[in-house]
Design an enzyme around this catalytic site. Sequence first.
Site, mmCIF file in Angstrom:
data_model
loop_
_atom_site.group_PDB
_atom_site.id
_atom_site.type_symbol
_atom_site.label_atom_id
_atom_site.label_comp_id
_atom_site.label_asym_id
_atom_site.label_seq_id
_atom_site.Cartn_x
_atom_site.Cartn_y
_atom_site.Cartn_z
ATOM 1 N N ASP A 55 -1.791 -2.108 -4.001
ATOM 2 C CA ASP A 55 -3.176 -2.188 -3.538
ATOM 3 C C ASP A 55 -3.815 -0.809 -3.657
ATOM 4 O OD1 ASP A 55 -2.858 -4.838 -2.778
ATOM 5 O OD2 ASP A 55 -2.613 -4.404 -0.647
ATOM 6 N N MET A 56 -5.146 -0.797 -3.777
ATOM 7 C CA MET A 56 -5.835 0.504 -3.796
ATOM 8 C C MET A 56 -6.483 0.742 -2.432
ATOM 9 S SD MET A 56 -6.246 3.210 -5.454
ATOM 10 C CE MET A 56 -5.918 2.949 -7.205
ATOM 11 N N ARG A 77 -5.530 -5.473 -11.194
ATOM 12 C CA ARG A 77 -6.331 -6.369 -10.351
ATOM 13 C C ARG A 77 -7.672 -5.664 -10.143
ATOM 14 N NH1 ARG A 77 -4.531 -6.311 -4.475
ATOM 15 N NH2 ARG A 77 -2.982 -7.916 -4.958
ATOM 16 N N LYS A 122 -14.001 -5.378 -5.789
ATOM 17 C CA LYS A 122 -15.202 -4.560 -5.586
ATOM 18 C C LYS A 122 -14.882 -3.302 -4.787
ATOM 19 C CE LYS A 122 -18.466 -8.408 -5.823
ATOM 20 N NZ LYS A 122 -19.557 -9.144 -5.146
ATOM 21 N N LYS A 180 0.853 -1.191 0.000
ATOM 22 C CA LYS A 180 0.000 0.000 0.000
ATOM 23 C C LYS A 180 0.887 1.238 0.000
ATOM 24 C CE LYS A 180 -3.991 -2.070 2.154
ATOM 25 N NZ LYS A 180 -3.536 -3.419 1.808
HETATM 26 C C1 LIG Z 1 -6.809 -10.789 -3.781
HETATM 27 C C2 LIG Z 1 -7.622 -9.640 -3.286
HETATM 28 C C3 LIG Z 1 -7.045 -8.382 -3.239
HETATM 29 C C4 LIG Z 1 -7.796 -7.287 -2.822
HETATM 30 N N1 LIG Z 1 -7.237 -6.035 -2.863
HETATM 31 C C5 LIG Z 1 -7.994 -4.977 -2.541
HETATM 32 C C6 LIG Z 1 -7.495 -3.653 -2.679
HETATM 33 O O1 LIG Z 1 -6.350 -3.421 -3.097
HETATM 34 N N2 LIG Z 1 -8.314 -2.624 -2.335
HETATM 35 C C7 LIG Z 1 -9.591 -2.826 -1.883
HETATM 36 O O2 LIG Z 1 -10.295 -1.855 -1.611
HETATM 37 N N3 LIG Z 1 -10.075 -4.077 -1.719
HETATM 38 C C8 LIG Z 1 -9.312 -5.143 -2.040
HETATM 39 N N4 LIG Z 1 -9.841 -6.394 -1.901
HETATM 40 C C9 LIG Z 1 -11.122 -6.588 -1.171
HETATM 41 C C10 LIG Z 1 -12.318 -6.477 -2.095
HETATM 42 O O3 LIG Z 1 -12.451 -5.157 -2.543
HETATM 43 C C11 LIG Z 1 -13.607 -6.900 -1.374
HETATM 44 O O4 LIG Z 1 -13.801 -6.111 -0.238
HETATM 45 C C12 LIG Z 1 -13.634 -8.353 -0.957
HETATM 46 O O5 LIG Z 1 -12.966 -9.179 -1.871
HETATM 47 C C13 LIG Z 1 -15.070 -8.845 -0.861
HETATM 48 O O6 LIG Z 1 -15.704 -8.778 -2.097
HETATM 49 P P1 LIG Z 1 -16.041 -10.064 -2.996
HETATM 50 O O7 LIG Z 1 -15.711 -9.742 -4.405
HETATM 51 O O8 LIG Z 1 -15.362 -11.246 -2.463
HETATM 52 O O9 LIG Z 1 -17.617 -10.168 -2.996
HETATM 53 P P2 LIG Z 1 -18.690 -10.091 -1.840
HETATM 54 O O10 LIG Z 1 -19.971 -9.775 -2.553
HETATM 55 O O11 LIG Z 1 -18.286 -9.233 -0.723
HETATM 56 O O12 LIG Z 1 -18.735 -11.576 -1.332
HETATM 57 C C14 LIG Z 1 -19.172 -12.665 -2.132
HETATM 58 C C15 LIG Z 1 -19.203 -13.909 -1.283
HETATM 59 O O13 LIG Z 1 -17.863 -14.249 -0.915
HETATM 60 C C16 LIG Z 1 -17.804 -14.678 0.427
HETATM 61 N N5 LIG Z 1 -16.934 -13.753 1.177
HETATM 62 C C17 LIG Z 1 -16.531 -12.519 0.813
HETATM 63 N N6 LIG Z 1 -15.716 -11.977 1.748
HETATM 64 C C18 LIG Z 1 -15.596 -12.895 2.712
HETATM 65 C C19 LIG Z 1 -14.913 -12.955 3.948
HETATM 66 N N7 LIG Z 1 -14.155 -11.946 4.370
HETATM 67 N N8 LIG Z 1 -15.023 -14.069 4.676
HETATM 68 C C20 LIG Z 1 -15.772 -15.121 4.245
HETATM 69 N N9 LIG Z 1 -16.452 -15.130 3.097
HETATM 70 C C21 LIG Z 1 -16.383 -14.043 2.353
HETATM 71 C C22 LIG Z 1 -19.227 -14.698 0.923
HETATM 72 O O14 LIG Z 1 -19.750 -15.983 0.710
HETATM 73 C C23 LIG Z 1 -19.923 -13.713 0.052
HETATM 74 O O15 LIG Z 1 -21.278 -13.983 -0.062
HETATM 75 C C24 LIG Z 1 -9.136 -7.492 -2.368
HETATM 76 C C25 LIG Z 1 -9.703 -8.757 -2.443
HETATM 77 C C26 LIG Z 1 -8.982 -9.819 -2.900
HETATM 78 C C27 LIG Z 1 -9.638 -11.155 -2.998
#
Ligand SMILES: Cc1cc2nc3c(=O)[nH]c(=O)nc-3n(C[C@H](O)[C@H](O)[C@H](O)COP(=O)(O)OP(=O)(O)OC[C@H]3O[C@@H](n4cnc5c(N)ncnc54)[C@H](O)[C@@H]3O)c2cc1C
Length: 303
Positions: free
Chosen positions: A130-131, A180, A183, A96
């Site tokens: 990372d953002m 990358r 959401k 970050k």
């Molecule tokens: C590799 C990676 C890098 C990332 N880098 C960044 C970044 O640089 N900046 C940033 O703002 N965000 C980052 N994120 C976080 C991202 O923005 C989301 O907040 C996070 O991934 C949850 O969104 P989702 O796409 O999994 O979908 P969601 O709609 O949140 O979740 C979909 C389903 O996944 C499961 N799930 C999701 N999260 C969890 C959890 N914590 N524990 C258990 N089950 C869960 C649940 O079953 C949920 O119903 C990153 C995520 C990943 C995977």
Amino acid sequence: MLRQTLLFLSERNDLKKVLFKLPYARGMAGRFVAGDTSEEALAVAKRLNDRGFRVTLDLLGESVLERAEAERAAAEYAESLAEINAHEATTTISLKLTQLGLDIDTDFCYENLLGIVRQADELGNFVRIDMEDSEHTQTTLEVFYRVFERYRNVGIVIQSYLYRSEDDIAGLVEMGAPVRLCKGAYNEPASVAFQDKREVDANYVRLMKMLLDGGAPTAIASHDERMIDATLEHVSKNGISGDAFEIQMLYGVRRDYQRQLVDNGLNMRIYLPYGSQWYSYFMRRMAERPANLLFVVRAAFGD
Ligand SMILES: Cc1cc2nc3c(=O)[nH]c(=O)nc-3n(C[C@H](O)[C@H](O)[C@H](O)COP(=O)(O)OP(=O)(O)OC[C@H]3O[C@@H](n4cnc5c(N)ncnc54)[C@H](O)[C@@H]3O)c2cc1C
């Protein structure tokens, strides 16, 4: 409501101090964090590699306001890159910019990042930026553009909850920059971000298509099978190679699903955080899925 509260608590330094003193607190974070040291993290990374997962290592830390602390983080990343190389681990690094001094001085942060990216380049490795929250989006992109002019082994993250992301992605695709897509993990106001989950998801799918159609090296970071299925459907319909993208997920989240995707032959990278600064990271994971609170409380009390 609970999500907002947990996100609010993730920024509370006073609560962090109290939590750090609780005997079980560090153990509770263990499901999502690899360890305190880079040695512990590398051991976990190697185990994941052996099971077919690529890894990206993240030294936890953000919002650094002291130059010496930012320099220490840069030095730790340099050490980590050298160790990854020595152990021949299949792992990149993620960092970050506020950890490298973005809130202190942009040029200072740029120099710290440049040193890390240069070293990664020499070692044949890759650095992902990372953002963070929307207050940092523009400056993070500007620092990234400056480094990307000189080195190609660096990539950025774009969040589908931000209105601006479509324009940012159009520019990044034009540059051939590695992106990358996620959401977005922060509490953002309606002035800059979609508030409705359906809109965030629809934008995710739109941006995923822009990236893959534009030939950008793409990482689909999500645990949401609807996002993954939409990606797989799109690549299959358009004859896009499986090597044009990888799926990325967080360590400890949906482990069965991670396994299933690797068994199906997909490239999967696990985001593996380590370090003593686990508090904000841990709280953001709780906010994403408050049911995890139950899991960690049970773990803490030996259930
Ligand atoms: C590799 C990676 C890098 C990332 N880098 C960044 C970044 O640089 N900046 C940033 O703002 N965000 C980052 N994120 C976080 C991202 O923005 C989301 O907040 C996070 O991934 C949850 O969104 P989702 O796409 O999994 O979908 P969601 O709609 O949140 O979740 C979909 C389903 O996944 C499961 N799930 C999701 N999260 C969890 C959890 N914590 N524990 C258990 N089950 C869960 C649940 O079953 C949920 O119903 C990153 C995520 C990943 C995977």
